[in-house]
Design a protein around this motif. Structure first.
Motif, mmCIF file in Angstrom:
data_model
loop_
_atom_site.group_PDB
_atom_site.id
_atom_site.type_symbol
_atom_site.label_atom_id
_atom_site.label_comp_id
_atom_site.label_asym_id
_atom_site.label_seq_id
_atom_site.Cartn_x
_atom_site.Cartn_y
_atom_site.Cartn_z
ATOM 1 N N TYR A 51 3.750 15.941 15.324
ATOM 2 C CA TYR A 51 2.764 15.828 14.247
ATOM 3 C C TYR A 51 1.317 15.785 14.738
ATOM 4 C CZ TYR A 51 6.891 14.758 11.496
ATOM 5 O OH TYR A 51 8.124 14.820 10.890
ATOM 6 N N GLY B 219 0.913 19.659 14.873
ATOM 7 C CA GLY B 219 0.419 19.662 13.506
ATOM 8 C C GLY B 219 -1.093 19.537 13.388
ATOM 9 N N THR C 98 8.169 19.558 10.118
ATOM 10 C CA THR C 98 9.028 18.501 9.607
ATOM 11 C C THR C 98 10.203 18.294 10.559
ATOM 12 O OG1 THR C 98 10.273 20.089 8.277
ATOM 13 C CG2 THR C 98 8.474 18.931 7.177
#
Length: 131
Positions: free
Chosen positions: A16, A20, A73
């Protein structure tokens, strides 16, 4: 000494906070925080071999350019091995997907990571194609 919880947190933070993260300077700062020193890193995926913090950040930017706006995810729990607690060595595995927010993943993969002394040392990413 790294704990199992720390190994799991590092694995998720890599997904993340690095993959991300779209801001290059924030991403590079996070890599420096989570990974071993620049001269010791190793990241291998289908796009190549990356041996520096900047190389990892540049590769993430290329990956993000392939699917702008996609989010990562988790598709599995983080699996954890501790083959050598006296050497503070951990190995984790995480299956992930990337796709539009709230939508189905258009790309899947699996990360296998080595953590030494509470820092990410190696990452091997296997891409699975479309979900």
């Amino acid at each position: 000494m790294t704990t199992k919880e720390t190994a799991i947190q590092l694995t998720r933070a890599n997904l993340y906070s690095i993959f991300g993260e779209t801001n290059p300077s924030t991403r590079l700062s996070k890599i420096a925080q989570l990974w071993v020193p620049d001269t010791e890193v190793l990241f291998i995926d289908p796009l190549g071999v990356f041996n520096t913090h900047q190389g990892i950040s540049d590769m993430v930017a290329k990956l993000q350019d392939m699917g702008p706006g996609q989010v990562f995810t988790e598709l599995s729990e983080v699996d954890v091995l501790s083959p050598s607690t006296d050497q503070d060595l951990w190995v984790t595995r995480l299956k992930w997907g990337a796709g539009p927010p709230g939508g189905e993943p258009v790309l899947t993969g699996e990360d296998v990571m080595t953590i030494v002394g509470g820092k990410i040392k190696t990452l091997y990413t296997f891409l699975g194609g479309k979900a």
